[in-house]
Design an enzyme around this catalytic site. Structure first.
Site, mmCIF file in Angstrom:
data_model
loop_
_atom_site.group_PDB
_atom_site.id
_atom_site.type_symbol
_atom_site.label_atom_id
_atom_site.label_comp_id
_atom_site.label_asym_id
_atom_site.label_seq_id
_atom_site.Cartn_x
_atom_site.Cartn_y
_atom_site.Cartn_z
ATOM 1 N N GLU A 202 0.833 -1.217 0.000
ATOM 2 C CA GLU A 202 0.000 0.000 0.000
ATOM 3 C C GLU A 202 0.864 1.262 0.000
ATOM 4 O OE1 GLU A 202 -4.273 -1.236 1.779
ATOM 5 O OE2 GLU A 202 -2.887 -0.338 3.227
ATOM 6 N N GLU A 275 -6.832 -7.440 -0.413
ATOM 7 C CA GLU A 275 -7.257 -7.537 0.984
ATOM 8 C C GLU A 275 -8.745 -7.245 1.032
ATOM 9 O OE1 GLU A 275 -3.125 -5.680 2.907
ATOM 10 O OE2 GLU A 275 -5.066 -4.927 3.568
HETATM 11 C C1 GLA Z 1 -4.060 -2.373 5.377
HETATM 12 C C2 GLA Z 1 -2.753 -3.134 5.395
HETATM 13 C C3 GLA Z 1 -2.836 -4.408 6.161
HETATM 14 C C4 GLA Z 1 -3.617 -4.227 7.431
HETATM 15 C C5 GLA Z 1 -5.008 -3.750 7.081
HETATM 16 C C6 GLA Z 1 -5.837 -3.489 8.304
HETATM 17 O O1 GLA Z 1 -4.752 -2.437 4.314
HETATM 18 O O2 GLA Z 1 -2.231 -3.412 4.118
HETATM 19 O O3 GLA Z 1 -1.528 -4.782 6.466
HETATM 20 O O4 GLA Z 1 -3.001 -3.271 8.228
HETATM 21 O O5 GLA Z 1 -4.924 -2.537 6.428
HETATM 22 O O6 GLA Z 1 -5.931 -4.600 9.073
#
Ligand code: GLA
Length: 799
Positions: A202, A275
C-alpha cells in the site's frame, strides 16, 4: 539518486515471461541448470497472469485466497489452520513476512521454529494450497512498526524510512535478498507453492515516488523471484499509485465494483482484491469491531461471479504473541488478540461465519474440485483460579549497569529496542514545581526517592508531573514502558522513551533543565525473554513482576482471564503470551496447549499499575468485547466536551467536495499558522444529516504531508459508537477502510458537524487532503459543502 544505484545488483526490465524463455533456450543449448541459475527440476506447474485470467498450467485459475500470519499462530497449529482454510473453499494462502521478526538484530537473520517461513510454505503445499508471499520490506498488519526493524531508528531523521535513502534502501535490499535465499527455492517455478510475490505494501498511502517502487521491484527480482510480482493499494489509491508493468490489486472492504473499475483503468488482467476485510482489528480502549457479514458475503459472491479473485484479510487472524503488536496512529495500540472477527477464530474454531463463507464459495469450485471437512477444534480446558504469590518490583530489579547522558534521548540512541527504561537524575532541594518532559513514548511512572509522584500517558499528551517541595536533593526516576511502535504512515519513525530536554519549573521560579542522567533498561528484545529477577514472597505495589504456579493434568487450549490485572505482559513457561490492558475490549489472552506442560506450569505477569487481585484463571471462552473505560487512571477526554470557539471567526476556506470516493486535495490561497484545524460540514451529498470522513491529512508550507504523531482529536460534535466504532480518531489513523461517522442509531444530530484536530503545536498549514468515506455509492455521510477554520484554539479544552 538514480534508480540503478539504489540496490547493488540492479538489472532493470527483465520480465518474468522473457526470463523464462531464456532459460528454456539456454537449457536447449546444453547449458547446465546450475550454470545459468535455472530451476534444477522442471517446474511441476506454471503460473502466469493472462489478459483476463490467472493461468495455471494453461487453465484459468480463480484465486480464492485467505491471509494467515504464521508469526501469529503457534507452529504446532499451522497445519490445522491451513486445513481449515482449505476447507473454507480457498485454494491459496497469503502470508506477510515481517522483516523485524526475522532481523531484530541488524545482520542476524532468524528463520528457526516459529519463524520457519519455508516450513510454513511447505505445509501449505502439503495441504493443497498455493502461497502468495508479501515480504515487505514494509507490511503494516498491526505489527510492531509495520514490520520495519527498530534499529533503523538509530539513525537520525523522521522521513527516510520507505524512501530511496540509502539508510533505508541498503538494509531493505539486504533483507529482500535474504528472503530470496530462503524462499526463492519454494517458487512454483522451482516446484514450490509460491505463485506471486508482493512488492512493498500500500505504498500509495505513503508516497508517490515511483522510482522507489521501481527500486523495490528490482530488489525483489534481484533476490531471485521469477514468479509474477504485484503491488496492492486501497481502491482510492490504485489509479494514482499503479506502476506500469507491475500488476496491481485493490484492497477494499466493500464496493468491489469500484475496486475492480479502478484496476481496469490501469491494466488489462484478472481483477483481484488483495485484501478483502471480513472483520477488522481492535485497539486498546476502543470498542470491539465486527464485520458486516451479510454485506461481506454479498460482495464476495459478486467478486466470484465476475471472475474476480480475492484474498480475505484475515481468513484466520490468530494472536499477536510476544510484543509484536503495532499501534494505530497517533497512539492506539493494537490488542494482542488478532481474532479480527475472521471466519476462523483466534483459537482456530470454525462456526457459523465459516460455514457461510464455505457456502458462498462452493458453487464456484472448479469441476471435480471438492472441499474437505474442516478439522476438529483443539481441545479446550479451564484452569481453576490461582494466586500469584511472589513478586519482584521493577525498580528493584533494574540492571546495575547504566548509560550516562547529559539529557535524555530516545532508547534507540542507546541501542535499546523495547521494554522498561528508567531515566534517573537528581532534583535539587527547593519548592514544589512542575516537571516537564518534551515527549514520552509510551507510558511513564515518576518516582522521587522511590516514591510514586505521578504518571505520564501519551493518550492524553501527558508530559508534566507536579513535584512536591524537597528539603534535600532527591533522586528522580522516570520509568518508561514502551508499548508498540506505530505501524502506519510517516509516523513509523516512532522513537520510544524519554525525549529530552526535561525541565523543572519551580513555582514562581525560572525553569531549568535537569541534567546528568543514568539510563537503565530491561530490554525485552526479540522474544521478550524474561530478565533475571529477585523474587520475594508476597505482594508488591506499583510496577512489578508477579509469579505463580499452577497444575495442568492434560494440556489444552485455554484463555487466561486477565480482567483483574492492570496493564502489562504475561509469560507462561517462558513463552511471552503478549500484552494485556484492563481497559479492554479484550479481557482474555489465548494460551495454546503446546505452551502448557502436564504437571506444574509457571506464570509471570508484569503489571505496571498493580492488580485488583493477584489471581488468575483459565477459561474456555474468550472475552473480546468488554470495554472498561473506568479503568483508565484518568478518564480520557470525550471528543464532544469542549466549548466551540468558532463564532465570529471567518473560515480560512469554503468549498464543495466532489462526489464519490476519490481523495481530494484542497490548497489554500495562503498558508496560515495554526494549532487547530476544523472541518465543518454544511451538508452531505445524500441530503441526510450525517457527516463521515475516512481520512484527513494536512499539507505543510511546502505542500508536503505533515507528520501526525503529535495530533489528537480536540473535538467532534458527534460520533456513532453504539452501532459501530466510528470514532473521530479513525479520520486521522491512516486507514481509509474505517471512518468517522456522526451518530445515526440513537440520535441523528443535524449539520453543521465539526471535527477539530489539535496539531500538538502551531504549524504552517497550506491545505489538506480529504478522503471521503469509502465503500458503496450510497454510503452515507459524504460531505458536500464545507468550511475550514484554522486557529490557535477553536475549542476550549474538554473537562
Ligand atoms: C491495510 C494493510 C494491512 C492491514 C489492514 C488493516 O490495508 O495493508 O496490512 O493493516 O490494512 O488490518
Amino acid at each position: 539518486m538514480s534508480l540503478l544505484n539504489s540496490c547493488p545488483v540492479s538489472r532493470p526490465g527483465v520480465s518474468t515471461m522473457y526470463r523464462f524463455s531464456i532459460f528454456t533456450l539456454l537449457l536447449a543449448l546444453g547449458f547446465s541448470p546450475d550454470a545459468i541459475g535455472a530451476p534444477a527440476t522442471p517446474p511441476a506447474h506454471r503460473f502466469e497472469i493472462g489478459q483476463a485470467d490467472f493461468i495455471l498450467d494453461g487453465q484459468r485459475l480463480q484465486i480464492r485466497c485467505g491471509e494467515m500470519h504464521f508469526a501469529r499462530v503457534p507452529r504446532e497449529y499451522w497445519a490445522h489452520r491451513l486445513r481449515a482454510i482449505k476447507a473454507m473453499g480457498l485454494n491459496t494462502v497469503c502470508a506477510y513476512l515481517f522483516w523485524n521478526y526475522h532481523e531484530w538484530e541488524e545482520g542476524k537473520f532468524d528463520w528457526q521454529n516459529q519463524r520457519d517461513a519455508a516450513e510454513f510454505c511447505r505445509l501449505a503445499q502439503q495441504e493443497g494450497l498455493w502461497v502468495i508471499l508479501r515480504p515487505g520490506p514494509y507490511a503494516c498488519a498491526e505489527w510492531e512498526m509495520g514490520g520495519l526493524p527498530w534499529w533503523l531508528l538509530k539513525q537520525p531523521g523522521d522521513d527516510f524510512l520507505r524512501t530511496r535513502d540509502p539508510r533505508f534502501m541498503e538494509p531493505a535490499c539486504r533483507w529482500l535478498s535474504e528472503v530470496g535465499r530462503v524462499l526463492g527455492p519454494l517458487q512454483i517455478t522451482r516446484g514450490g507453492p509460491i505463485i506471486m510475490v508482493q512488492v512493498e505494501n500500500e505504498y500509495g498511502y505513503f508516497g508517490q515516488d515511483a522510482d522507489y517502487m521501481r527500486a523495490m521491484r528490482q530488489a525483489v527480482l534481484d533476490a531471485g523471484f521469477t514468479v509474477p510480482l504485484f503491488a496492492c493499494n486501497p481502491t482510492s489509491e490504485v489509479v494514482r499509485s499503479s506502476l506500469p508493468g507491475l500488476f496491481s490489486v485493490a484492497n477494499f472492504g466493500s464496493a468491489p465494483e469500484a475496486g475492480f473499475k479502478a484496476l481496469a483503468e490501469v491494466q488489462h488482467g484478472p481483477p483481484m482484491c488483495g485484501e478483502f476485510y471480513p472483520g477488522w482489528f481492535d485497539t486498546w480502549g476502543s470498542p470491539h469491531r465486527r464485520g458486516d457479514t451479510p454485506a461481506v458475503l454479498r460482495d464476495l459472491d459478486y467478486m466470484l461471479k465476475v471472475n474476480g479473485s480475492f484474498s480475505l484479510y484475515m481468513a484466520h487472524g490468530g494472536t499477536t504473541f510476544g510484543l509484536w503488536g503495532g499501534c494505530d496512529r497517533p497512539f492506539r495500540p493494537d490488542t494482542s488478540s488478532y481474532d479480527y472477527d475472521a471466519p476462523i477464530s483466534e483459537a482456530g474454531w470454525v462456526g457459523e461465519k465459516f460455514a457461510q463463507f464455505r457456502a458462498v464459495i462452493k458453487p464456484y469450485l472448479l469441476p471435480g474440485e471438492t472441499l474437505p471437512e474442516p478439522p476438529d477444534p483443539m481441545p479446550v480446558i479451564a484452569i481453576p483460579a490461582f494466586t500469584l504469590t511472589q513478586s519482584a518490583p521493577v525498580l528493584a530489579n533494574l540492571p546495575t549497569a547504566a548509560i550516562d547522558d547529559v539529557s535524555p534521548h530516545p532508547i534507540e540512541t542507546y541501542g535499546i529496542s523495547r521494554g522498561l527504561i528508567a531515566y534517573r537524575t537528581t532534583v535539587p532541594a527547593g519548592p514544589a514545581g512542575t516537571l516537564q518532559v518534551n515527549r514520552v513514548r509510551d507510558l511513564a511512572w515518576v518516582f522521587l526517592d522511590g516514591q510514586p509522584v505521578g504518571a505520564m500517558d501519551i493518550r492524553v499528551r501527558g508530559t508534566t508531573v507536579t513535584l512536591p517541595a524537597r528539603a534535600k536533593p532527591v533522586t528522580l526516576e522516570v520509568l518508561v514502558y514502551t508499548i508498540a511502535r506505530v505501524n502506519f504512515g510517516i509516523e513509523v519513525h516512532d522513537r520510544k522513551g524519554l525525549h529530552g530536554p526535561v525541565r523543572f519549573r519551580p513555582e514562581g521560579g525560572t525553569p531549568f533543565a535537569l541534567e546528568n542522567w543514568q539510563i537503565r533498561a530491561i530490554d525485552f528484545g526479540a522474544d521478550a525473554t524474561l530478565p533475571k529477577l529477585t523474587w520475594r514472597d508476597g505482594p508488591a505495589t506499583g510496577p512489578a513482576f508477579w509469579r505463580g504456579t499452577f497444575e495442568v493434568a492434560a494440556p489444552g487450549d485455554t484463555f487466561l482471564d486477565v480482567a483483574k490485572w492492570g496493564t502489562g505482559i504475561v509469560w507462561v513457561n517462558g513463552h511471552c503470551l503478549g500484552r494485556y490492558w484492563n481497559i479492554g475490549p479484550t479481557q482474555t489472552m489465548y494460551l495454546p496447549a503446546p505452551w502448557l506442560k502436564r504437571g506444574v506450569n509457571e506464570i509471570v505477569i508484569l503489571d505496571l499499575n498493580g492488580p485488583e487481585q493477584p489471581s488468575i484463571a483459565g477459561v474456555k471462552v474468550p472475552v473480546l468485547d468488554h470495554l472498561r473505560p473506568e479503568m483508565n487512571p484518568e478518564p480520557l477526554p470525550r471528543h464532544n466536551r469542549g466549548k466551540l470557539q468558532l463564532s465570529g471567526l471567518a473560515p480560512s476556506f469554503e468549498g464543495r467536495f466532489a462526489p464519490g470516493i476519490a481523495p481530494q486535495e484542497i490548497h489554500f490561497a495562503k498558508t496560515e499558522t495554526a494549532r487547530q484545524f476544523c472541518l465543518e460540514s454544511i451538508d452531505a451529498f445524500d441530503g441526510r444529516e450525517y457527516a463521515a470522513v475516512a481520512e484527513l491529512s494536512l499539507f505543510d508550507a511546502d505542500g508536503k504531508t505533515m507528520n501526525q504523531s503529535a495530533w489528537t482529536i480536540a473535538y467532534a460534535d458527534s460520533e456513532e459508537m453504539a452501532k459501530g466504532e466510528c470514532s473521530a480518531d479513525n479520520a486521522i489513523n491512516g486507514q481509509a477502510a474505517d471512518f468517522w461517522h456522526t451518530e445515526w442509531s440513537a440520535v441523528k444530530p443535524p449539520h453543521p458537524h465539526r471535527l477539530i484536530i489539535d496539531l500538538g503545536a502551531s504549524v504552517r498549514v497550506s491545505g489538506f487532503r480529504y478522503t471521503p468515506r469509502q465503500g458503496a455509492a450510497d454510503a452515507g455521510g459524504r460531505i458536500k459543502n464545507f468550511r475550514v477554520y484554522l486557529g490557535e484554539q477553536l475549542v476550549s479544552p474538554s473537562k
